[in-house]
Design an enzyme around this catalytic site. Sequence first.
Site, mmCIF file in Angstrom:
data_model
loop_
_atom_site.group_PDB
_atom_site.id
_atom_site.type_symbol
_atom_site.label_atom_id
_atom_site.label_comp_id
_atom_site.label_asym_id
_atom_site.label_seq_id
_atom_site.Cartn_x
_atom_site.Cartn_y
_atom_site.Cartn_z
ATOM 1 N N ASP A 38 53.402 -103.227 113.312
ATOM 2 C CA ASP A 38 53.250 -104.599 113.828
ATOM 3 C C ASP A 38 54.105 -105.492 112.938
ATOM 4 O OD1 ASP A 38 52.475 -107.076 114.656
ATOM 5 O OD2 ASP A 38 50.336 -106.797 114.278
ATOM 6 N N ASP A 87 50.890 -104.892 104.513
ATOM 7 C CA ASP A 87 51.797 -106.002 104.823
ATOM 8 C C ASP A 87 52.465 -106.434 103.520
ATOM 9 O OD1 ASP A 87 51.994 -108.310 107.336
ATOM 10 O OD2 ASP A 87 52.834 -108.795 105.368
HETATM 11 N N1 SAM Z 1 55.122 -108.899 116.189
HETATM 12 C C1 SAM Z 1 54.782 -110.123 115.608
HETATM 13 C C2 SAM Z 1 55.974 -111.022 115.869
HETATM 14 O O1 SAM Z 1 57.117 -110.522 115.735
HETATM 15 O O2 SAM Z 1 55.814 -112.131 116.212
HETATM 16 C C3 SAM Z 1 54.545 -109.866 114.181
HETATM 17 C C4 SAM Z 1 53.357 -110.492 113.610
HETATM 18 S S1 SAM Z 1 52.914 -109.944 111.978
HETATM 19 C C5 SAM Z 1 52.649 -111.546 111.306
HETATM 20 C C6 SAM Z 1 54.378 -109.317 111.197
HETATM 21 C C7 SAM Z 1 54.180 -108.999 109.722
HETATM 22 O O3 SAM Z 1 55.123 -108.030 109.293
HETATM 23 C C8 SAM Z 1 54.344 -110.184 108.780
HETATM 24 O O4 SAM Z 1 53.100 -110.541 108.252
HETATM 25 C C9 SAM Z 1 55.321 -109.688 107.697
HETATM 26 O O5 SAM Z 1 54.967 -110.090 106.394
HETATM 27 C C10 SAM Z 1 55.202 -108.179 107.883
HETATM 28 N N2 SAM Z 1 56.338 -107.412 107.342
HETATM 29 C C11 SAM Z 1 57.654 -107.667 107.501
HETATM 30 N N3 SAM Z 1 58.370 -106.749 106.826
HETATM 31 C C12 SAM Z 1 57.489 -105.891 106.244
HETATM 32 C C13 SAM Z 1 57.624 -104.735 105.428
HETATM 33 N N4 SAM Z 1 58.817 -104.268 105.059
HETATM 34 N N5 SAM Z 1 56.487 -104.104 105.024
HETATM 35 C C14 SAM Z 1 55.275 -104.562 105.389
HETATM 36 N N6 SAM Z 1 55.098 -105.647 106.162
HETATM 37 C C15 SAM Z 1 56.183 -106.311 106.581
#
Ligand code: SAM
Length: 283
Positions: A161, A111
């Site tokens: 995710d 993440d």
């Molecule tokens: N599907 C859920 C929603 O849309 O409500 C997502 C929950 S989860 C918290 C999504 C995670 O994706 C976040 O913690 C965010 O930091 C992570 N994220 C976003 N872009 C990212 C990237 N380029 N690489 C890794 N993680 C990423």
Amino acid sequence: MSGKHGEWVYETVEEMGARFGIRATEKLLDEQTPYQHLEVWRTERWGNLMLLDGVMMLSSLENYLYHEMMAHPALQTHPAPRNVVIIGGGDCGTLTEVLKHREVESVVQIDIDEAVTRAAERFFPELTAHNDDPRVSLRFEDGVAWMKNAPSASVDVIIVDSTDPIGPGTGLFGPDFLADCHRVLREDGIMVGQSESPFYHLPLMLDYHRAMKAAGFAERRSLLFPQPVYPGGSITGTLARKAGPLDELRPLADEVVTRYYSTALHRGLLATPPFMQEALGEV
Ligand code: SAM
């Protein structure tokens, strides 16, 4: 975008002229991380609620729906899932579900934002309780870059995710990232990505299918399931397998206790509703 009126926390979807609200009792966290605006609220009826950039991510009450559906369909379709990679998923709910599978030997979660995991430890401790499992490796870096540098044919299951395709999540929906996922999966590998709502974001879902197809995933299937805090109350997870069918699944082992997912439900959700089939027919 979220707006607050008194104790209501709203998510507004301008392009659909729609707004969904949950009544909150207290703001528990308000943090601008290097990547996004992170909020956690205590609510009247939904437990704790996390938002990123004004978009509802999860509530204590119903996050099991999404997390079970991000984990089990892909794992039950793979003949022998041993190595799993989760991109995003910082709240660790999907990770919790993956760890229920004894045959899984390693899970690497990438993440971009460590603040999300630290907030989950404080406000959703039931989701982070297994983070010290020896099979788990947590990394805080960009999932797009991680996948670009990952060795070919090294992973059985990739679970994306992610947040919506805005801000840091944008690259996780793009053709280059999906082509890297295809390369990094072993021959019988499978991926699943959250692909938004067919009612609110149909063009996005179709673009996702197009990009998966271009990446080499011949067969794709979008499973539609309820998620009350997301726009329109439902969302899809799109499965794509490198080789082999998507409708042959292993029955769930007794030790994998779930509240939404079941083998029978999985079989039913593989039947794409006609309105989605019609739209996907163009891809
Ligand atoms: N599907 C859920 C929603 O849309 O409500 C997502 C929950 S989860 C918290 C999504 C995670 O994706 C976040 O913690 C965010 O930091 C992570 N994220 C976003 N872009 C990212 C990237 N380029 N690489 C890794 N993680 C990423």
